[in-house]
Design a protein around this motif. Structure first.
Motif, PDB file in Angstrom:
ATOM      1  N   GLN A   1      12.743  12.707  42.668  1.00  0.00           N
ATOM      2  CA  GLN A   1      12.345  11.307  42.608  1.00  0.00           C
ATOM      3  C   GLN A   1      13.445  10.512  43.302  1.00  0.00           C
TER       4      GLN A   1
ATOM      5  N   ARG B   1       6.366   9.272  49.606  1.00  0.00           N
ATOM      6  CA  ARG B   1       6.049   8.785  48.272  1.00  0.00           C
ATOM      7  C   ARG B   1       6.654   7.423  48.004  1.00  0.00           C
ATOM      8  N   GLU B   2       6.270   6.891  46.855  1.00  0.00           N
ATOM      9  CA  GLU B   2       6.786   5.600  46.433  1.00  0.00           C
ATOM     10  C   GLU B   2       8.267   5.718  46.101  1.00  0.00           C
TER      11      GLU B   2
ATOM     12  N   ARG C   1       8.478   2.546  51.049  1.00  0.00           N
ATOM     13  CA  ARG C   1       8.036   3.942  51.000  1.00  0.00           C
ATOM     14  C   ARG C   1       9.194   4.831  51.470  1.00  0.00           C
TER      15      ARG C   1
ATOM     16  N   SER D   1       3.017   9.611  36.333  1.00  0.00           N
ATOM     17  CA  SER D   1       3.102   8.488  37.269  1.00  0.00           C
ATOM     18  C   SER D   1       4.156   7.488  36.781  1.00  0.00           C
TER      19      SER D   1
END
Length: 186
Positions: A124, A69-70, A51, A160
């Motif tokens: 991201q 977030r991932e 994470r 996603s």
């Protein structure tokens, strides 16, 4: 290869039946592609068990305001090195522009900015990258390895990670269920 044929800013989609199982259903945001080779960040697979807050803590950065977030599996090259694809409302010394996705940064500055709430509005985070030497990607493209889709910014930021491969094909007007895993030769 002419500049128009370079794939910077495109999304590479792994074709069904790709020879390298590490890239099955991969989506790679192409950041650099020129006569010397290519570099892309995988955006379609998660780095299991990792994470974002955990990584910040390992780097001794207080997670502060950062969402937990991932983390994406960016690729098999340098899997311990972090990369941030992000909107252009933040930029650092080593940030490079990657249209249409925004920008790419790999410094601690962007991580600190995100943790302090002053980083890019959209981002991201990935560990590792996919890299190709001179002519290597072009060779893989000819052998039914990759499809070069348009660079859909919305897929990077609004879809996603596990749905990106299918979403990219659909954005191209292709039903991925109809793709063959093998090709022939005449």
């Amino acid at each position: 290869m002419s500049e128009a044929q370079y794939l910077s800013g495109r999304l590479l989609l792994a074709m069904p039946g790709m020879a390298d199982p590490r890239f099955e259903r991969s989506v790679i945001a192409m950041c650099v592609h020129d006569e010397h080779g290519a570099l892309g960040i995988g955006i379609g697979h998660l780095r299991e068990g990792v994470r974002f807050h955990e990584l910040l803590e390992v780097l001794e950065i207080d997670p502060g305001d950062a969402p937990d977030r991932e983390v994406l599996h960016g690729g098999p090259v340098e899997p311990g090195r972090g990369f941030i694809l992000h909107s252009t409302d933040w930029g650092g010394v080593d940030t490079i522009e990657v249209k249409p996705f925004g920008a790419l940064s790999a410094s601690l500055d962007v991580l600190k900015a995100i943790a302090e709430g002053r980083g890019p509005s959209r981002w991201q985070f990935a560990l590792g990258y996919a890299g190709w030497g001179e002519g290597q990607l072009e060779s893989e493209m000819r052998r039914h390895g990759w499809y070069a889709a348009e660079g859909h910014e919305g897929i990077l930021y609004d879809t996603s990670p596990l749905d990106r491969w299918t979403a990219c094909w659909q954005a191209e007007g292709i039903d991925p269920a109809l793709l063959a895993g093998q090709t022939g030769s005449a």
